[in-house]
Design an enzyme around this catalytic site. Sequence first.
Site, PDB file in Angstrom:
ATOM      1  N   ASP A 116      -5.204   5.072  13.830  1.00 46.99           N
ATOM      2  CA  ASP A 116      -4.276   5.457  12.765  1.00 46.99           C
ATOM      3  C   ASP A 116      -4.769   6.737  12.115  1.00 46.99           C
ATOM      4  O   ASP A 116      -5.612   7.445  12.682  1.00 46.99           O
ATOM      5  CB  ASP A 116      -4.109   4.323  11.762  1.00 46.99           C
ATOM      6  N   ARG A 133       0.838  -1.204   0.000  1.00 43.35           N
ATOM      7  CA  ARG A 133       0.000   0.000   0.000  1.00 43.35           C
ATOM      8  C   ARG A 133       0.877   1.261   0.000  1.00 43.35           C
ATOM      9  O   ARG A 133       1.311   1.730   1.045  1.00 43.35           O
ATOM     10  CB  ARG A 133      -0.920   0.018   1.220  1.00 43.35           C
TER      11      ARG A 133
END
Length: 626
Positions: A510, A209
């Site tokens: 996050d 990613r």
Amino acid sequence: MYDAHTQLSHSYHSEATSAGSHINTVRGKLGNRAEPQPGSYLRPGLHLKAPRGVDVEPPPAGLQLEFQTLFTTEALRFLSNLCSTFQPEVDKVLKLRTLRKVQLDLTGELPGFREDTAHIRNDPTWKVSPVPSRLQCRHVDIGDLAPCDTQRFIQGLKSEAQGIQVDFDDGNCPTYYNQIKGIYNVYQAVHNQLHDAPPISRAPVLMLRPRAWNMVEHNLMVNGREVPGPLFDFGLLMFHNAKLLLENQSGPFFYLSKVESHEEAKLWNQIFLWAEDKLDLPVGSIKATVLIECVLASFEMDEILYELREHSAGLNCGIWDYSASFVNKLGHRADFLLPDRSKYVNMEKLFLRSYMDLLVQTCHRRGALATGGMAALLLPRDKHSDLYKTVVSTVTRQVAAHTYTQASVNTHTREQLKLLEIQAGVDGFMVYDMDLIEPMQKLFRLHSQGKNQLHNLRDDLTVTPKDLLTMPAGGVTLYGLRYNIAVGVLFIEAWLSGRGHFFYRGQVEDSATAEISRSQVWQWIRHQVKLEDDVRTVTRGLVRSLAHGLMDDLRAATSCQTQRLIFSVSRDEDRLTTALFIFLEVVQKSDFPEFLTTYLNLDHTFLSWQRLHEERGTGGHYKARL
């Protein structure tokens, strides 16, 4: 073994244009590329000449070997040509984002399905290309796994998960140290050089990613410009690993973050075709799952799949980045006031349930896999305790939640909805805690059949624009306001520490949860929302007062984030105070900052902290669980 020094395609010699060409003369045609300019930076002591026009910073302390392995002359030439070719197109898609936001603001119109692409949506005949065998079962991926955390990365490789989200985006802080260390760890894993890790062909598949288009890489310049962060990540990962991954039937596979339109998907497809050509890979070797994290993209899911139809591994739906996008694109409108996420926002609400249903329906009609978001819950340490058993049962929605904090109750309620996602037809989702892999895989075995649910076409439903845009009812609680403040401040503190995620009240947080937290606080201040359990109105004064009142709780949270303190106690206190003031600055901006991560990545405060962090050679280590 894949030799990075010899794998550039023979076609490189035909790419050059005249030495006087400038990147801004390139308009995205694959056959018309700008040659890097003279004046390259020669890294002292490393005896490696960079190609013309390439200026790369020396390695952080302690990463000389990793740097020399990754930044070969050939790899830098590949990166330089990649960035020179596609920088104009990256500029274009970012300007189109701005234009679309201005149009929404000036006209007051609502997002909707585009008329100019109706022919794509209405054509039932096209499908995406089939995915390789290793991607046909996507039941459980490990999420938020920043590969710079070597210990956790090896644990993930040894796990029974179907895949690993190798995260250079939401769960990662993109310091120079973290990017080099993370990409090098991927290199070692793919080349079977990582101690105590299985061969890549037997490990969970690596779903790489890269960063999203809003991020730049400060440590590499091509033709006088800092390069796009996703091209830096993608280029190095592809150059060093693609052929070996393909030979082992294990990639190259990617997650694509924050794609907002089919034009952006088309750009990624062009990049994939370019990279396959340069590395002599068959067309379609690259497969990518697009994360639908923006409300605008939810109206273009067919089109996104269509543009990537040779390279698609499906679409992914989450909750927090997607919810935050409503504030980003529409949050100044009172009709789009998002209520307290800790009490009123989950995947059962109409706008989120419709988004998930439409994603599953769209994907399965086109032969693509549909995956869900991440279970952020951290399980108790003692696997034999009653609490551990209760929490696992709660996650799989077998019993009612029974937990010890309000945050945990809210978290567990959301985690129960993983069963709802399976019943909606998703083919997989992510977990953070690796102890949840087996229970979630069991949940799939109990409630679905086979490797995936592509047979579930969801012909039973019709999703309208109104369904996708209807905000849930509800107010704002004092608890929710305090919680959002805490998450926002702690995320900024984590970034100043070089960490991309952190643990708070039994779950992992996050950039996605930080985005929704700071977005809600900004929106509640803007609309002067009254608390439903208090007589007060949300103002910047109230937010400031609550933030200062949370300092003891925040100190306690930051003290246990890493296995060792990075700086002195005084330095820790300074960093937390700095984070608090940055948060207060962000939530009272007149114009909403589009991405918190962009705001931080371009801010001198963050960059100064990271420079100090890397000069001292102090690498903090994550605690895998609390």
